[in-house]
Design an enzyme around this catalytic site. Structure first.
Site, mmCIF file in Angstrom:
data_model
loop_
_atom_site.group_PDB
_atom_site.id
_atom_site.type_symbol
_atom_site.label_atom_id
_atom_site.label_comp_id
_atom_site.label_asym_id
_atom_site.label_seq_id
_atom_site.Cartn_x
_atom_site.Cartn_y
_atom_site.Cartn_z
ATOM 1 N N GLU A 235 0.810 -1.216 0.000
ATOM 2 C CA GLU A 235 0.000 0.000 0.000
ATOM 3 C C GLU A 235 0.842 1.264 0.000
ATOM 4 O OE1 GLU A 235 -0.399 -2.550 2.145
ATOM 5 O OE2 GLU A 235 -2.207 -3.461 1.278
ATOM 6 N N HIS B 297 -11.287 -5.658 8.918
ATOM 7 C CA HIS B 297 -12.035 -5.436 7.677
ATOM 8 C C HIS B 297 -13.287 -4.606 7.957
ATOM 9 C CE1 HIS B 297 -9.465 -8.742 6.411
ATOM 10 N NE2 HIS B 297 -9.757 -8.484 5.167
#
Lengths: 328, 362
Positions: free
Chosen positions: A60, A129
């Site tokens: 990322e 998540h």
């Protein structure tokens, strides 16, 4: 007018923007043949090719840093962080680098980049998540943070984000992707960044919210309207940085009561900021203390479906808060 | 660049070339030495060989059962199954001692079972019940059992690697001979944390085994599409001077032997070792992924023909370690254990909301 889901609105906007401007390209994890885990780029690699729909490794920090480098050289990258919870390795590139490019180069360079970030709970995702990650970005001068809650706004604001000359963190609530349907015509309209929207008119209580909580709040407003005759005005922030203080204060001046509802934990958060704005600039319009509905101060989010349901502010809890505030 | 496969000789002297093609399902009888009774393993007795198969079957049945209950809506959220990789997990974890640490990723059910954690409590965690190993707060991806030195269950790719190095650093500081084994996939090797941790583990000579389960796909991306050296990891650690051992992850005994040698070396000398097990997940990345958009059916079929749940029991039979009737009994006993675990999970209470406030601070 065509009705579509929020994820369809995102996908169709990305598609039409990619067709409109060849300087736009996309990058992210599994956005290629797989079309992204939420299928935001389904079919894109076939239409636009691998040069414009770039499958990245799981890295990322590099995704954001490379998008930034391309952006300061005239491209308009749209980077996808697969889940908001994965964004933390990229913080330095976003907060430390992207947010400061214009300032640090005395306006010589700027970063027209959009970082799409699926966020939020209610999907049984557990600890990694489900997170709401907006506060750190909303705290950062130089970034713009957008959090649409309807297909119309997703479409109009994503266009504005991609066309903006400063970096945007574009938050898409995962739970709304397929839950929320609405009109979102393909006629190149835009919605302004930094402008809230009144999603329901009312004269008794102002309810300020964003994201999935807009929909829980709309349900709550109908509940208290029918049961108690309380009419709630709902301000959908849509942009978390800059926050539209004017629309918030206008609404509070009409109702005299402010309730802020968010899915993120409350301490040092968007609801703190909105409370501060109202306290500082709308104090004399208030007939009651500002009230907030936040989840409990625990690390989000427990996996247990029962605990998760309790964690998320429900329409019932919000309705209860509206009633309590209206009675003061 | 030369792409031929060359065996790498590690400090242990271990040589283990890896074939990319299907390996023979059983050892050849060519060159059979009649003066010597053939054995399946020089170092493991029959009961251990059988125990390893039981654990492999337990994982497979556990995963299949989770899939069924996910489809029924009894298990919610995200479900990443370990089906196909059982030989790797069992070969890697069974040689560890109780005092050794395991840190793993989100595809963690197999590791939890291999470690011998309570099947009932793993299953209850899948169902989000308060009898689960994480009291229902964690779910599938976040299985912890601190007393068993099973340190999760981490759902951020690569985030577990520095943690493992830290555990190893503490062991080094305390002058123990404890080994820390950290699992990750090929996808994690492109994260910054991977390279940072490898470097520090080497600089500080930490007693850690970096165990890569190379299933060739980081979610939907073939490793060769997103990594400079593709699926060849033989020289991957050259910059860090960490020994690399590559092993056939579909061969439980090969994994076990290679891992045992690595454990012995790390325990004795404290320096890190990198093990790569070449394996394959037969199913999608998660239950939401059909797993057929980014890889050919033929590739999946090729690997399925090497299913360790077929090849290993066949070898056990060939070498007379077990009989057909042993296998039937085992299958029944594993089914019963899984059935009992589901019953335990289904009958366990949900956690109370008040418990959500536990363990935020000391």
């Amino acid at each position: 007018m065509p009705e579509m889901t929020l994820i369809e609105a995102v996908r169709e906007t990305l598609r039409s923007e990619m067709r409109r401007d060849p300087d736009i390209f996309m990058m992210g994890e599994d956005i290629g043949p797989r079309g992204g885990v939420f299928l935001a780029s389904e079919g894109f690699v076939e239409e636009f090719g691998e040069d414009r729909v770039i499958n990245t490794p799981l890295a990322e920090s590099s995704i954001i840093g490379i998008a930034l480098g391309a952006a300061v050289n005239g491209m308009r990258p749209v980077a996808e962080i697969q889940f908001a919870d994965f964004v933390w390795p990229a913080i330095n590139q976003l907060v430390g680098e992207a947010a400061r490019v214009r300032y640090g180069t005395n306006g010589g360079k700027f970063a027209p980049m959009t970082v799409r970030v699926p966020y939020g709970g209610g999907v049984r995702g557990g600890l990694y998540h489900s997170q709401s990650i907006e506060v750190l970005f909303a705290h950062t001068p130089g970034l713009q943070v957008i959090a649409p809650a309807t297909p119309w706004d997703a479409r109009g604001l994503l266009r504005s984000a991609i066309r903006s000359n400063d970096p945007v963190v574009f938050l898409e609530h995962k739970r709304t992707y397929r839950l929320v349907r609405g009109e979102a015509p393909d006629d190149d309209y835009t919605e302004p960044i930094g402008k809230a929207d009144i999603k329901r008119a009312g004269s008794d209580v102002s309810l300020i919210t964003y994201g999935l909580m807009l929909h829980h709040s709309l349900q709550a407003a109908e509940m208290v309207s029918q049961s108690d005759g309380i009419e709630t005005e709902i301000v959908d922030l849509r942009t978390l940085r800059p926050i539209d203080a004017e629309t918030i204060l206008d609404s509070v001046s009409n109702t005299g009561r402010a309730l802020i509802v968010q899915e993120d934990t409350g301490a040092v958060s968007v609801s703190s900021e909105v409370s501060a704005i109202i306290a500082a600039e709308g104090f004399f319009d208030l007939d009651a203390p500002v009230m907030r509905v936040n989840p409990p101060e625990i690390p989000p989010m427990p996996f247990s479906p029962l605990q998760e349901a309790e964690y998320m502010p429900s329409p019932e809890k919000i309705a209860d808060a509206i009633r309590r505030l209206a009675e003061i | 660049m030369e792409q031929t496969e060359k065996p790498r000789i590690t400090a242990t002297g271990l040589v283990r070339p890896v074939s990319n093609g299907p390996a023979p399902v059983s050892q050849s009888n060519n060159g059979f030495d009649a003066s010597r009774v053939p054995v399946l393993s020089e170092s493991l007795d029959d009961s251990e060989l059988f125990r390893m198969y039981r654990l492999m079957l337990l994982i497979r049945r556990f995963e299949e059962t989770c899939g069924q209950h996910y489809s029924l809506g009894n298990i919610r959220g995200f479900l990443h199954l370990y089906i196909g990789q059982e030989a790797t997990g069992i070969g890697a974890i069974t040689p560890l001692e109780a005092r050794d640490y395991i840190v793993t990723h989100y595809r963690d059910h197999g590791h939890a079972i291999a470690r011998g954690l309570d099947t009932n409590r793993i299953m209850a965690e899948m169902f989000g019940k308060n009898t689960g190993l994480s009291k229902g707060k964690g779910g599938s991806m976040h299985i912890f059992d601190a007393p068993q030195r099973f340190m999760g269950g981490h759902a951020i790719v690569g985030a577990q690697l520095p943690l493992a190095a830290g555990i190893a650093l503490a062991q080094q500081y305390m002058e123990t001979d404890v080994v820390t084994m950290v699992f990750f996939g090929d996808g994690a090797t492109n994260q910054g944390t991977f390279h940072e941790t490898l470097n520090l583990a080497s600089v500080w000579q930490l007693p850690v085994i970096f165990f890569m389960e190379n299933n060739l796909y980081g979610m939907g991306s073939a490793v060769g599409r997103v990594r400079h050296r593709g699926s060849d990891f033989s020289d991957a650690m050259g910059a860090y001077d960490v020994d690399v051992v590559s092993v056939d992850g579909m061969d439980v005994l090969a994994v076990r032997e290679a891992t045992q040698a690595a454990i012995d070396q790390v325990r004795a000398h404290g320096s890190p070792i990198f093990i790569e097990a070449k394996t394959f997940r037969f199913v999608g990345h998660s239950f939401a992924d059909p797993g057929d958009q980014y890889r050919d059916r033929s590739e999946v079929d090729l690997w399925r023909r090497r299913d360790p749940l077929v090849t290993y029991p066949k070898r056990l039979l060939e070498y007379g370690v077990v009989t057909e009737s042993d296998l039937d009994d085992l299958s029944a006993s594993v089914d019963a254990e899984i059935e009992a675990a589901v019953e335990f999970a289904m009958n366990s209470p949900n956690p109370d909301m008040s418990e959500a406030f536990d363990d935020v601070y000391a």
